[in-house]
Design an enzyme around this catalytic site. Sequence first.
Site, short mmCIF file in Angstrom:
data_model
loop_
_atom_site.label_atom_id
_atom_site.label_comp_id
_atom_site.label_asym_id
_atom_site.label_seq_id
_atom_site.Cartn_x
_atom_site.Cartn_y
_atom_site.Cartn_z
N ASP A 1 -26.75 -20.62 3.27
CA ASP A 1 -25.93 -20.76 4.46
C ASP A 1 -26.42 -19.71 5.45
O ASP A 1 -27.13 -18.77 5.06
CB ASP A 1 -24.47 -20.51 4.07
CG ASP A 1 -23.55 -20.48 5.27
OD1 ASP A 1 -23.59 -21.42 6.09
OD2 ASP A 1 -22.77 -19.51 5.39
N ASP B 1 -24.38 -18.31 8.74
CA ASP B 1 -23.35 -17.44 9.29
C ASP B 1 -22.53 -16.75 8.19
O ASP B 1 -21.99 -17.41 7.31
CB ASP B 1 -22.42 -18.23 10.20
CG ASP B 1 -23.15 -18.86 11.38
OD1 ASP B 1 -24.27 -18.41 11.70
OD2 ASP B 1 -22.61 -19.81 11.98
#
Length: 173
Positions: A13, A15
């Site tokens: 991922d 953020d």
Amino acid sequence: MVLERYPKAVVLDLDYTLWPFWCDTHVVRPLKAVSDVVVIDSCNLELSFYEEVESILLELKEYDVKIIGASRTGTPDIAKDLLTMLHIRGNPAITYFDCLEWGTGSKTRHIQRAAKKLKLTKELANGDFVLFDDEKRNRDVSSINCHFIHVPNEGLTRHTFIQGLRAWNKATK
């Protein structure tokens, strides 16, 4: 630290996993690289990877692990710019990723699309994918046989990385 074995693919991922901000709510264009490892936005927000991300990406490449970026970001263009402007050993960070799957929708769809593009659908089915993500809701990737590792508030650290891959090793023996 060398592990017993590595998965075929690690999904990351963006953020609050690789960096401490959301591309679609915290970052305001234009962006400017002030060094190889720091970018600033128009509000002078400093944007960079968490401290140990670079060494983790280098280790994955050293052991020939495919690196997939998967993010629900509503601003994939900002994410791409950041990965292009941030450098690792003189190379744009984006070059360390084998596949990028960004946009709305579930991580399961992102991962399945990446596996198909990389011709790793069999490896995904065999449990040879690991997702590192700060959002616990993405545990649902286990439904496609991808091992989920929760990344705590301080982002991806070497401790979380090693602990996660050890858990994957134990679960897939």
